[in-house]
Design an enzyme around this catalytic site. Sequence first.
Site, PDB file in Angstrom:
ATOM      1  CB  SER A 104      20.668  28.669 -12.803  1.00 48.49           C
ATOM      2  OG  SER A 104      19.359  28.960 -13.187  1.00 48.49           O
ATOM      3  CG  ASP A 159      22.594  33.968 -13.710  1.00 49.67           C
ATOM      4  OD1 ASP A 159      22.879  32.760 -13.670  1.00 49.67           O
ATOM      5  OD2 ASP A 159      21.449  34.383 -13.952  1.00 49.67           O
ATOM      6  CD  GLU A 167      19.110  31.963 -11.840  1.00 53.41           C
ATOM      7  OE1 GLU A 167      20.117  31.934 -12.563  1.00 53.41           O
ATOM      8  OE2 GLU A 167      18.542  30.944 -11.420  1.00 53.41           O
ATOM      9  CG  ASP A 200      31.312  12.350 -25.891  1.00 49.68           C
ATOM     10  OD1 ASP A 200      30.216  12.818 -25.524  1.00 49.68           O
ATOM     11  OD2 ASP A 200      31.418  11.343 -26.615  1.00 49.68           O
ATOM     12  CB  ILE A 201      29.340  13.967 -20.627  1.00 45.67           C
ATOM     13  CG1 ILE A 201      29.988  15.356 -20.526  1.00 45.67           C
ATOM     14  CG2 ILE A 201      28.995  13.412 -19.255  1.00 45.67           C
ATOM     15  CD1 ILE A 201      31.317  15.383 -19.813  1.00 45.67           C
ATOM     16  N   GLY A 208      29.256  10.753 -28.089  1.00 44.13           N
ATOM     17  CA  GLY A 208      28.607  11.605 -29.072  1.00 44.13           C
ATOM     18  C   GLY A 208      27.484  12.404 -28.428  1.00 44.13           C
TER      19      GLY A 208
END
Length: 604
Positions: A523, A316, A312, A565-566, A584
Amino acid sequence: MFWLPLSVLAAVPLTLASPLAPRWDDFKVKHAWHDVPRNWKCEGPAPAGTTIDLRIALKPHRENALVDALYEVSSPQHAKYGAHLSKAEVAELVAPHPDTHALVNDWLSHHGVPSSSVSTSHNGGWLTVSSVPVSQADALLGASYQVYRHAETNDTLLRTVGYSLPAILHDHINTVAPSTYFGGPRAWRKTSHLTPNGKILPDGDAEIQAEIAALAKAKEASRLPGSLATVPSSCSSTITPSCLRALYNSSTYTPKATSQNVLGIAGYLEEYASHTDLKTFLTKFRSDATAAAFTVVTVNGGLDNQNSPGDEANLDIQYAESISFPTPNIYYSTGGSPPFVEDGNTPTNTNEPYLDWLQFILEQSTIPQTISTSYGDDEQTVPLDYAQSVCTLFAQLGTQGTSVLFSSGDSGVGDGSCLTNDGTNKKQFIPNFPASCPFVTAVGGTTRVNPEVAASLSSGGFSNYFPRPSYQDAQVTSFIKSIGTSFSGLYNTTGRGFPDISAQAENFQIVLSGRTESIDGTSCASPTAAAVISLLNDFRLSEGKPSLGFLNPLLYSTGTAGLNDITSGSNPGCGTTGFTAVAGWDPVTGLGTPDFGKLQAIVA
């Protein structure tokens, strides 16, 4: 002006100190669980001599003032947009009622708590009462602190399943911690996992970079519209920094305000970021940035064990650095695990990770302009009073000019049986916290390219704790109307909707202990989005403008035009197909993924 009618922030008439001696035995329940939280088993009383450090959040005198100020400085339409507050100005907004300290001190004194063990933070908004014997804590709070052990991790906590306050203090105190929050290493789950069968690039992303360059040349020659035309199809199965910089249109921008702008990563649960692995990662995946380095700041006994890198932490910092370079990065290693040492001599570790980190960061003279956090928990497992108090601390960061981003989670609309823990065992979608806090920007997940689609792991939905804020009311109401009676009764139609935006969340290449691994999870999405926001903050600062601060009022207004937009994919869970991404806003991918170039023009 935007306004949010949160119960924790609603104007509450404060009870003034009575001329008569208050009744300290007139207890009224503050919070209690119906049952011992799942997977926790009571082991009995703490050993004799055990003490606990209590943190007490005091209610501000003007309970709407902080949120009003937050929206004034965060809304592009407001005259005060960008006029972020100083630490001292925030302190004024959150200051308790003049009678509060005296009344709380009387209560503590009545129970024999010496004034020398009481300290203040957040300019008097929080009290820390150090080394309180467990028997004294029980008397103060009408509680029964016991040792609880987690059935799976074997970790132990000192907690109570319920606590009360004298009735007269309910108008003065928001929460007391640690009390009923049983969060632990498994509860503060990482929203990522290694994917050993995922595609791994043996020789870095030189081939992807070459393909991007070829596509860019072809685009220029044919005048193809849009940045997505320059993203190789191979990025659908393998994500590297080059993929993300091309996909989110930031590859041609070089940060200039590196003496001012900082990107922060909040880490927990003994997750350590490796300097050596970062160097290897950058050599392989962004060779022009091998000079990048990050600073480690330890919080609440956090460590920096370079011999034990975490997937993790490495994820990051590797992606935050590789996208934001040469922007300075800080990794905050926050302690809090193991939570309890049963030696009877030392105070228990409070193990309240967000409180530990927030209390630290808000006391600093300078705070990073962008912060990413990749941890979360099921909202229903977090006591309401605790969640509300923590959420307002995120609001304090926003008023001071910091953009706070959180992973939305990896369980779609909910994991497992999705039964409520209030004793009714009702089936319901399970939102995540802190993603459900209206004062953070929650980041969902996408996958594939040309076009991007929603990642099925992407958590999203509607809070059961926080009402829908006005900044997103139009978009969220439109979505709810569009699905009609689908999932009726499984979600809160008036709750804060999340995520707000999204980014890639699958097949990320990282280096862990010298080996290249493939990793999934939101993550991946949060540090990616945060790095793009950090570039926008760099641009603003280099132009002599203030940082963006709290992002959501911008994103849901003028900023929408700077997002991709997805419109396909879903987030199944709770035995259902989950919500579907649509044109939207939707509770799978939010408003979409960032386009740095378009957002740069908007925030200019």
